[in-house]
Design an enzyme around this catalytic site. Structure first.
Site, short mmCIF file in Angstrom:
data_model
loop_
_atom_site.label_atom_id
_atom_site.label_comp_id
_atom_site.label_asym_id
_atom_site.label_seq_id
_atom_site.Cartn_x
_atom_site.Cartn_y
_atom_site.Cartn_z
N ALA C 244 -8.81 10.28 -2.76
CA ALA C 244 -8.74 8.82 -2.62
C ALA C 244 -7.62 8.41 -1.66
O ALA C 244 -6.87 9.24 -1.15
CB ALA C 244 -8.54 8.19 -3.99
N HIS C 245 -7.52 7.12 -1.43
CA HIS C 245 -6.57 6.61 -0.45
C HIS C 245 -5.12 6.88 -0.82
O HIS C 245 -4.74 6.80 -1.97
CB HIS C 245 -6.77 5.11 -0.15
CG HIS C 245 -6.87 4.21 -1.32
ND1 HIS C 245 -7.21 2.88 -1.18
CD2 HIS C 245 -6.72 4.40 -2.64
CE1 HIS C 245 -7.24 2.33 -2.36
NE2 HIS C 245 -6.95 3.21 -3.25
N ASN C 246 -4.36 7.23 0.22
CA ASN C 246 -2.91 7.42 0.10
C ASN C 246 -2.51 8.60 -0.76
O ASN C 246 -1.34 8.72 -1.15
CB ASN C 246 -2.24 6.13 -0.39
CG ASN C 246 -2.46 4.99 0.58
OD1 ASN C 246 -3.33 4.14 0.38
ND2 ASN C 246 -1.72 4.98 1.66
#
Lengths: 346, 346, 346
Positions: C244-246
């Site tokens: 997922a993001h980051n």
């Protein structure tokens, strides 16, 4: 990467667009959006979670979007809103380089059937394929390598990123966002067994997506066996999700990554399924159900609330002992019950 | 969506094709297939599950396919068969719009190597790529955007939906159905560690799929490290499934969505793995094993039957208490054992 | 499949390349690599796991790569190395047919933006798309149907297999291997809720992959919301993985198939996540953590070691009883505690 330089706005402009109250110099320009700790003097930032309050005093940002209750702690210009996280969402759209770049037109390598119908301002990327009878609404963007199958409909303002497959007979509402390599309308998993082998059940239904649906990369939404798989309005689906045939998802529900939902299950409105959650087939989850990550749901849920299953991680050494004990759990309870009886009989 | 109007059959024709016994007017025509509760007067329907018996008296269908024991309860024409679900599978093929639409030929945008060999009646869609030495059997359909790698073989009558990737050196049997964005023959996950970093182990094996295999959208079947990954005849694989290198799956087994099988594990014939099941590597599951959804199997299984692991969902409040207790389980048993000893010593 | 005949080497050549000590006839040629039990007289094989020692006496191979301690048991020529599994990795590269086949050049059907920059010896396959401002380093191979988005950078010597999507603004290091249908840089899953519906948070960050990263088929690595998703050097990611993001992954970590990592979690260096492991968001795992297959991690881990959760599979009949007891676990402990008190009070 930093595409922030593509855009610049005065704080006055931003306050007006967001409906926020500005404290500070409205003529100052910002050209980027960054986190409290990363933002520099050209950037606007936001505070939406108290956990980050500690970064506020030292922020180098030009301005901070935050709740009015934190305005006094802000060392620089601020924009106040009751829901600064919502304001952040609007800011993010302002600074999105994708919105600036799109130019309508059909790439010469795209293959668009003569019987397809395309609205105004449609963009079809290189090597995309639009099959017979497909209908694309106004301002639809079809990325490179996408396939839109026979007789499928894509509502206005929708965007298909690269290499998306929309199979035949699928209906997608307005403003959908479909990420790369997702597949809408692959066959559901249906077979009849004759005692020795499987016979395929042709999947004759379709998929219907409401308005404002987003589907993550590499996710699958299978077509119905008879009747449709139905995804409501404003449903948000993350990457690597599997939605089986004839599932129904109510409006405004959100499914995190790696969720799997088996056939014919109905999920209510405003539900939230954590990452890796699995729902068995033919269940009903009422509105407002939340299921935490990697839980398995094998029975219908008729009461809103938060549900969970499984066990949290521990050291492998401890886990090995406990996992063995789990297999003895029913026996353990019998031993306990025997002890209790003896106790009582004394 | 409803493509039912593309086809129409008399009940006599249908009875003959299915080998069913007809009670009613054989000249009546039906043009669609629908569920008991959705079917209208142009449709045929079926009853294969007692749970739906309640819908039988009020069906508006022209005819119902059902077991002879329900014929007396049917308010309209009926076709009787001992296995009406199997009859439904055959009906679904009759009404499948996909079967009617396919026209052979190589799309001018397809890139087909001069050294590839194509059988009779092959169809290759727009922007598909057939690499050197690939061989496609008679009546193979390759959808738009598919890639068939060097020296791969696709058996007669197989269909690749859009954007499928078959890597180099893969052998696929007859009548395979590969759904969009699945990947057959990507590298297995093999690395040697030198104490500080990883060194790739080139995956030199291939993938061999038997006849009548179906693979769902976005699924991965990895190529073998040395020797092949082998999928037997009539194996059905749902969407979002991961099959690692050198796995073997026996004939007629079925794997539901999101299953993951680690390297070199052997699954027997006629096995069924529920959604999200995980099998560790280097295991053997004998013929006839069923594993329920989201179970983890870390040991070989030598006896046919149904297997499970995990815990079902409960309210989060209750789960939190119990999940903590799980971590104490071995200690709890020790406390119980101490009590038992004291009891005995009394 | 067997592509071994494409290559042939003398044992002397192999010993020199591997830095191994040869015992036997150095002029003998081998043209293939196979397992101890499958190898024939044209093949070289290896022994790296004591479990396979039983196959050594009967091997038909021309030569065996093994540890010096097993040299005396080898019935044929042998090459000795302290880490024969590492030697196997090097051998596998020697016999890899893919390395021999690549010819540089841009296929005439590829769509390459005039503003893209391509290094020396770059190969771009049929129907691939290289968007504006993208930069491909020397000897990059872009397979058929791939899309490399605007302003993305692919380091020298990297290979994208067929149908890979690299979205805009992604940075990929040197010698990456990206397998078919993986997606690097799709949007992270971010929305703000206004009390009645979701508002998209544009994902303005990118993805940065270090050098020597491998990503399996159909895996997703999402772009950051603000700031980047960062994958370190020499990180190996299997098929069907969701990042997922980051998220940040430290150097040399390895993630097996079907792993899911929620937003902003940081995984240390030299970590290993088993198949199907799930990590909640905003966690930190220190260096050297291993998590066994299908475990759920909901808390940060600050100590290297092996961690697990869940329960292993058992017969469904036994599981049903135990799973019910799991729901009563907290009550069971209360019953036990009551008994202990009574005991003490006696």
């Amino acid at each position: 990467m930093n595409n922030a330089q593509d855009h610049a706005f005065t704080l006055d402009e931003i306050a007006r667009r967001l409906g926020a109250r500005l404290v500070g110099d409205g003529t100052r320009r910002v050209s980027g959006l960054a986190t409290l700790s990363d933002a520099g003097p050209e950037d606007i930032t936001f505070l939406a979670n108290r956990a980050y309050l500690k970064f506020l005093p030292d922020t180098r940002a030009a301005a901070v979007l935050l709740h009015p209750s934190h305005a006094d702690d802000c060392p620089t210009a601020c924009l106040t809103m009751d829901n600064p996280y919502l304001g952040y969402a609007e800011l993010s759209a302002l600074f999105d380089p994708l919105t600036a770049r799109d130019a309508p037109g059909i790439h010469p390598t795209a293959v668009v059937s003569a019987s397809a119908s395309l609205g105004k301002g449609v963009q079809v990327g290189p090597h995309a394929v639009i099959e017979d009878g497909a209908r694309l609404g106004d301002r639809v963007i079809v990325g490179p390598g996408c396939v839109v199958g026979t007789d499928s409909v894509i509502g206005e303002g929708s965007r298909l990123h690269a290499n998306v497959t929309v199979c035949h007979g699928v209906v997608i509402g307005k403003r959908a966002i479909l990420h790369s390599s997702c597949v809408i309308g692959g066959d559901g998993f249906g077979f009849a067994h004759d005692g020795s082998r499987w016979h395929k059940i042709a999947q004759l239904g379709g998929v219907v997506l409401g308005d404002d649906v987003e589907v993550g990369s590499c996710s699958s939404i299978d077509r119905g066996a008879l009747g449709d798989t139905v995804i409501g309005d404003d449903v948000k689906i993350d990457s690597q999700v599997q939605i089986a045939h004839n599932v129904q998802i109510g409006d405004h529900s959100a499914l995190a990554g790696c969720v799997g939902i088996a056939g014919s299950t109905k999920v209510g409105r405003n539900c939230m399924l954590g990452g890796g959650v699995g729902l068995s087939g033919h269940l009903t989850l009422c509105d407002g159900v939340q299921v935490t990550g990697m839980s398995l749901v094998t029975n219908s849920i008729h009461k809103p609330g938060v549900y969970s299953s499984g066990t949290g991680a521990m050291s492998n050494a401890l886990w090995r002992k406990n996992a063995v004990r789990f297999k003895q759990l029913d026996d353990i309870v019998k031993r306990l019950t025997r002890l209790e009886k003896k106790q009582r009989n004394r």
